[in-house]
Design a protein around this motif. Sequence first.
Motif, PDB file in Angstrom:
ATOM      1  N   GLU A 246      42.375  24.436  32.443  1.00 36.79           N
ATOM      2  CA  GLU A 246      41.753  23.372  33.206  1.00 36.79           C
ATOM      3  C   GLU A 246      40.886  23.963  34.309  1.00 36.79           C
ATOM      4  N   THR A 247      39.636  23.540  34.377  1.00 30.29           N
ATOM      5  CA  THR A 247      38.830  23.909  35.537  1.00 30.29           C
ATOM      6  C   THR A 247      39.278  23.057  36.713  1.00 30.29           C
ATOM      7  N   LEU A 248      39.102  23.572  37.908  1.00 32.36           N
ATOM      8  CA  LEU A 248      39.570  22.863  39.095  1.00 32.36           C
ATOM      9  C   LEU A 248      38.411  22.581  40.022  1.00 32.36           C
ATOM     10  N   LEU A 249      38.121  21.326  40.223  1.00 32.84           N
ATOM     11  CA  LEU A 249      37.051  20.902  41.108  1.00 32.84           C
ATOM     12  C   LEU A 249      37.631  19.938  42.116  1.00 32.84           C
ATOM     13  N   GLU A 250      37.401  20.216  43.386  1.00 37.80           N
ATOM     14  CA  GLU A 250      37.917  19.370  44.450  1.00 37.80           C
ATOM     15  C   GLU A 250      36.743  18.807  45.220  1.00 37.80           C
ATOM     16  N   GLU A 251      36.568  17.497  45.199  1.00 33.33           N
ATOM     17  CA  GLU A 251      35.426  16.847  45.816  1.00 33.33           C
ATOM     18  C   GLU A 251      35.859  16.092  47.063  1.00 33.33           C
ATOM     19  N   SER A 252      34.964  16.056  48.040  1.00 31.02           N
ATOM     20  CA  SER A 252      35.253  15.288  49.242  1.00 31.02           C
ATOM     21  C   SER A 252      33.947  14.883  49.916  1.00 31.02           C
ATOM     22  N   GLY A 253      33.816  13.609  50.188  1.00 34.61           N
ATOM     23  CA  GLY A 253      32.691  13.117  50.971  1.00 34.61           C
ATOM     24  C   GLY A 253      31.341  13.211  50.294  1.00 34.61           C
ATOM     25  N   CYS A 254      31.298  13.323  48.963  1.00 39.90           N
ATOM     26  CA  CYS A 254      30.011  13.412  48.262  1.00 39.90           C
ATOM     27  C   CYS A 254      29.369  12.034  48.163  1.00 39.90           C
ATOM     28  N   THR A 255      28.043  12.011  48.084  1.00 39.02           N
ATOM     29  CA  THR A 255      27.299  10.764  47.995  1.00 39.02           C
ATOM     30  C   THR A 255      26.311  10.854  46.846  1.00 39.02           C
ATOM     31  N   GLY A 256      25.656   9.720  46.558  1.00 38.62           N
ATOM     32  CA  GLY A 256      24.677   9.683  45.487  1.00 38.62           C
ATOM     33  C   GLY A 256      25.276   9.147  44.202  1.00 38.62           C
ATOM     34  N   PRO A 257      24.419   8.720  43.245  1.00 38.29           N
ATOM     35  CA  PRO A 257      24.907   8.086  42.013  1.00 38.29           C
ATOM     36  C   PRO A 257      25.789   8.985  41.167  1.00 38.29           C
ATOM     37  N   GLY A 258      25.625  10.312  41.274  1.00 37.78           N
ATOM     38  CA  GLY A 258      26.441  11.215  40.483  1.00 37.78           C
ATOM     39  C   GLY A 258      27.798  11.517  41.084  1.00 37.78           C
ATOM     40  N   SER A 259      28.101  10.928  42.241  1.00 43.18           N
ATOM     41  CA  SER A 259      29.369  11.219  42.914  1.00 43.18           C
ATOM     42  C   SER A 259      30.474  10.234  42.553  1.00 43.18           C
ATOM     43  N   ASP A 260      30.203   9.289  41.677  1.00 43.22           N
ATOM     44  CA  ASP A 260      31.194   8.301  41.265  1.00 43.22           C
ATOM     45  C   ASP A 260      32.390   9.008  40.626  1.00 43.22           C
ATOM     46  N   LEU A 261      33.566   8.797  41.156  1.00 46.73           N
ATOM     47  CA  LEU A 261      34.761   9.490  40.690  1.00 46.73           C
ATOM     48  C   LEU A 261      35.438   8.827  39.494  1.00 46.73           C
ATOM     49  N   SER A 262      34.935   7.682  39.052  1.00 43.23           N
ATOM     50  CA  SER A 262      35.649   6.925  38.028  1.00 43.23           C
ATOM     51  C   SER A 262      35.727   7.652  36.685  1.00 43.23           C
ATOM     52  N   GLY A 263      34.774   8.556  36.427  1.00 40.83           N
ATOM     53  CA  GLY A 263      34.781   9.249  35.149  1.00 40.83           C
ATOM     54  C   GLY A 263      35.429  10.617  35.183  1.00 40.83           C
ATOM     55  N   ARG A 264      36.063  10.967  36.279  1.00 39.18           N
ATOM     56  CA  ARG A 264      36.662  12.284  36.410  1.00 39.18           C
ATOM     57  C   ARG A 264      37.958  12.403  35.603  1.00 39.18           C
ATOM     58  N   VAL A 265      38.314  13.636  35.286  1.00 41.52           N
ATOM     59  CA  VAL A 265      39.593  13.853  34.624  1.00 41.52           C
ATOM     60  C   VAL A 265      40.719  13.513  35.593  1.00 41.52           C
ATOM     61  N   LYS A 266      41.851  13.085  35.056  1.00 37.98           N
ATOM     62  CA  LYS A 266      42.917  12.559  35.908  1.00 37.98           C
ATOM     63  C   LYS A 266      43.617  13.630  36.723  1.00 37.98           C
ATOM     64  N   TRP A 267      43.438  14.928  36.333  1.00 33.99           N
ATOM     65  CA  TRP A 267      44.118  15.969  37.101  1.00 33.99           C
ATOM     66  C   TRP A 267      43.251  16.538  38.212  1.00 33.99           C
ATOM     67  N   GLU A 268      42.105  15.913  38.490  1.00 35.54           N
ATOM     68  CA  GLU A 268      41.309  16.391  39.622  1.00 35.54           C
ATOM     69  C   GLU A 268      42.062  16.176  40.928  1.00 35.54           C
ATOM     70  N   LYS A 269      41.975  17.134  41.832  1.00 27.91           N
ATOM     71  CA  LYS A 269      42.686  17.079  43.100  1.00 27.91           C
ATOM     72  C   LYS A 269      41.772  16.592  44.209  1.00 27.91           C
ATOM     73  N   GLN A 270      42.278  15.734  45.070  1.00 29.99           N
ATOM     74  CA  GLN A 270      41.572  15.297  46.258  1.00 29.99           C
ATOM     75  C   GLN A 270      42.270  15.879  47.483  1.00 29.99           C
ATOM     76  N   LEU A 271      41.532  16.661  48.275  1.00 31.86           N
ATOM     77  CA  LEU A 271      42.126  17.309  49.439  1.00 31.86           C
ATOM     78  C   LEU A 271      42.235  16.343  50.611  1.00 31.86           C
ATOM     79  N   SER A 272      43.286  16.523  51.389  1.00 32.73           N
ATOM     80  CA  SER A 272      43.434  15.750  52.615  1.00 32.73           C
ATOM     81  C   SER A 272      42.543  16.344  53.696  1.00 32.73           C
TER      82      SER A 272
END
Length: 298
Positions: A246-272
């Motif tokens: 599994e590749t690991l991508l952690e996103e936070s505070g991104c904007t723009g049409p490509g930042s929609d998280l709805s299509g992400r894999v379920k194991w993506e991590k969101q940092l506090s």
Amino acid sequence: MRWLVLFLSVFSSISLRAPVAIAAASIARTIVVDLKGGGDFKSIQQAIDSIPDNINKWTKIHVAAGVYREKVNVRSTKSYIVLEGDGAQTTSIEWGDYDGDSSGHNTETSATFTSYASNFVAKRITFKNTYNGFAKLTPAVAAWIFGDKSAFYYCSFTGFQDTLADTLGRHYFKGCYIEGVTDFVFGYGQSIYERCKISTVKSLQKPGFVTAQGRNNATMPGTIVLRVQVGAPSQGLKQLTWEGMETLLEESGCTGPGSDLSGRVKWEKQLSDDELKKFIDISYIDGEGWLEAQPPLD
């Protein structure tokens, strides 16, 4: 076998500050490179080779506007170099090697520019691999960075596949432009990309991927994408499995049409917010102040 393992990094649009105040170094010597013969050398490599090995005083190599068609190698004994162009739009180093060419080059040796030296600075210059990847998909590196404490300001890295090898060490990229089609930012380096633009060139043969991360195990760190303006949905951030990991991508505070998280894999991590603190401080790569100890930008 390709060893693409994405470095631990921050792709960030925020401004970062050094944690300590250290006096900037001065330039002890300046060398001018000019294709037209108005400087000390016509070749960048000749200028680098003229610097004595293992000195600890900064040398500036000013490269006048022009297209320098040569492979450039900064050996590990050539530390404390500032490589300065007249502007990324006017000064470029260009070559066209690729992995598996008739000379037997591999991914590493295909690089137009390679730096093994610690304490290296480049500013306002383009590193370009001119190989036409649309004809054959294969690694063709523009810049390969091995040395620790390396900084790049307002530079451009242009290629097709494997454009920028951010291989080892602590690196800082500010105001840079990085262009490629597939897997074009990779390596093991610990780096911050501040206010950089990363552009994926459309290819009919292969969809665009900014990076490919093959972690050896699930506990290895991944990539932080922090407060980035992401383009159209078709160019948005996506995650896939690569060679069974599994590749690991952690996103936070991104904007723009490509930042929609709805299509992400379920194991993506969101940092506090607390987890993000260490990544939004320059001490993530520079606890001792090596950036401010380098010669100041002018």
